[in-house]
Design an enzyme around this catalytic site. Structure first.
Site, short mmCIF file in Angstrom:
data_model
loop_
_atom_site.label_atom_id
_atom_site.label_comp_id
_atom_site.label_asym_id
_atom_site.label_seq_id
_atom_site.Cartn_x
_atom_site.Cartn_y
_atom_site.Cartn_z
N HIS A 205 0.83 -1.21 0.00
CA HIS A 205 0.00 0.00 0.00
C HIS A 205 0.87 1.26 0.00
O HIS A 205 1.79 1.38 0.80
CB HIS A 205 -0.91 0.01 1.22
CG HIS A 205 -1.98 -1.03 1.19
ND1 HIS A 205 -3.25 -0.79 0.69
CD2 HIS A 205 -1.97 -2.33 1.58
CE1 HIS A 205 -3.97 -1.90 0.79
NE2 HIS A 205 -3.23 -2.85 1.32
N ASP B 243 0.11 4.49 0.80
CA ASP B 243 0.04 5.36 1.98
C ASP B 243 0.67 4.70 3.21
O ASP B 243 1.26 5.38 4.05
CB ASP B 243 -1.40 5.79 2.28
CG ASP B 243 -2.41 4.66 2.27
OD1 ASP B 243 -2.02 3.49 2.05
OD2 ASP B 243 -3.62 4.93 2.47
N GLY C 255 -9.93 -2.14 3.21
CA GLY C 255 -10.61 -1.49 4.33
C GLY C 255 -11.06 -2.47 5.39
O GLY C 255 -10.57 -3.59 5.47
N HIS D 233 -9.06 -8.02 -0.88
CA HIS D 233 -8.69 -8.34 0.50
C HIS D 233 -9.80 -9.21 1.09
O HIS D 233 -10.96 -8.77 1.16
CB HIS D 233 -8.62 -7.07 1.36
CG HIS D 233 -7.38 -6.26 1.18
ND1 HIS D 233 -7.08 -5.58 0.01
CD2 HIS D 233 -6.36 -5.98 2.04
CE1 HIS D 233 -5.94 -4.93 0.17
NE2 HIS D 233 -5.47 -5.16 1.39
N GLU E 70 -9.01 -11.97 6.04
CA GLU E 70 -8.01 -11.38 6.95
C GLU E 70 -8.65 -11.16 8.32
O GLU E 70 -8.20 -11.72 9.32
CB GLU E 70 -7.50 -10.05 6.38
CG GLU E 70 -6.46 -9.37 7.25
CD GLU E 70 -6.06 -7.99 6.73
OE1 GLU E 70 -5.04 -7.48 7.21
OE2 GLU E 70 -6.77 -7.42 5.87
N ASP F 83 2.80 -5.56 2.61
CA ASP F 83 1.55 -4.88 2.95
C ASP F 83 1.77 -3.39 3.16
O ASP F 83 1.37 -2.58 2.34
CB ASP F 83 0.89 -5.52 4.17
CG ASP F 83 -0.60 -5.22 4.27
OD1 ASP F 83 -1.17 -4.70 3.31
OD2 ASP F 83 -1.21 -5.55 5.32
#
Length: 325
Positions: free
Chosen positions: A7, A9, A164, A191, A194, A271
């Protein structure tokens, strides 16, 4: 090395965050790098994925302009190149970067500008995955993300994703987004499994996902693991992150070897390098130390990464050659 689940950010460097904040007069908690890391990294007592996700608020402050977005992407690829990464797929959600008036298209163009500049300056190859976000009232924004992905598909964008709070916003409620993706022939990963049950993974597969982010809960069903292997569904595992979000309670119960024994196309990824304070080398070292990962198994994981990457056969052959596989 290859990293397919990363990711943008969550991998910002403190140095870059400070530099952008100073240039654009953005208020941040501190301009001291060592102090800033405390606000960016996952808390030691992290209780869940939702707790983990709070660390993305601060990076978002400096990723609202074309300059900020381009700089964050350029710096990340520079660092990945220094770490020996030769190919990566970096994901981000365009809808999270609209607070200063940019459109989703402008956000994507700014990130691609940083990516293309880095690929001129360094030998690394990269593509981006656009994330739809789990939420209650953002379906129109998600559908726009899918349409933007189509516009830039094969021009820097390689797929879409759904990210998210998985347990709060169930996978099955995002059917329209992936119906549109299939209609527009956009590849996608989701995703799943998880922080929610195996049903989340099954729903993602029903939607048509070719890859699954994390996928930990697949371990709960022997037949389903065989199904994933037979249908060549890629699994993007992120060990350190999975431990921090409590997707698994300890490394000893990490299902990597179980997945590999079933012939599943498992890969190892970071990740969020900054939030999880990791890099791809650390991830493999963890597995070697704690799960006795062998050189042969590491080679298989790298081959799997090439196989499930959202790129063409020519580049896949080049990647295998560069890694001596």
């Amino acid at each position: 090395m290859i990293d397919l689940h990363l990711h943008l950010d969550g991998s910002i460097s403190p140095n870059t965050l400070i530099r952008i904040a100073k240039k654009e007069n953005i208020k941040i908690p501190t301009f001291d790098e060592l102090e800033l890391i405390k606000f960016l990294q996952c808390p030691i007592d992290c209780k869940s994925l939702n707790d983990y996700l709070t660390r993305f608020d601060l990076p978002g402050l400096v990723m609202q302009t074309k300059y900020g977005l381009s700089e964050v992407m350029y710096d990340l690829l520079k660092r990945l190149n220094e770490q020996g990464i030769i190919y990566t797929e970096i994901r981000f959600a365009p809808q999270l970067h609209l607070k200063q008036g940019l459109s989703q298209e402008e956000v994507v163009e700014a990130v691609l500008e940083g990516m293309n500049k880095a690929m001129v300056d360094y030998p690394i190859k990269a593509q981006v995955i656009l994330c739809c976000m789990r939420g209650e009232f953002n379906h129109e924004l998600n559908l726009e993300t899918v349409r933007v992905a189509k516009k830039y598909l094969n021009a820097g964008v390689c797929a879409i994703d759904l990210a998210g709070a998985e347990a709060l916003f169930k996978t099955h409620t995002f059917k329209k987004e992936f119906e549109l993706a299939k209609e527009l022939e956009i590849p996608f990963t989701i995703h799943a499994g998880e922080s929610d049950s195996i049903d989340s993974i099954k729903t993602a597969i029903e939607f048509g996902a070719k890859r699954i982010g994390h996928g930990i809960r697949a371990v709960d069903d022997e037949d389903f693991m065989k199904y994933l292997a037979e249908n060549k569904i890629g699994i993007e595992m992120c060990p350190t992150s999975n431990l921090q979000t409590k997707a698994v309670q300890n490394i000893e119960e990490y299902p990597l070897k179980t997945f590999m024994k079933h012939g599943m196309l498992v890969t190892i990824n970071t990740d969020n390098m900054t939030v999880s304070q990791t890099n791809i080398e650390k991830e493999f070292k963890l597995l070697e130390d704690k799960l006795n990962l062998t050189p042969q198994e590491k080679e298989k994981l790298l081959r799997n990464a090439v196989e499930i990457s959202f790129t063409n056969d020519k580049i896949k052959e080049e990647l295998l050659r560069k890694m001596g596989l």
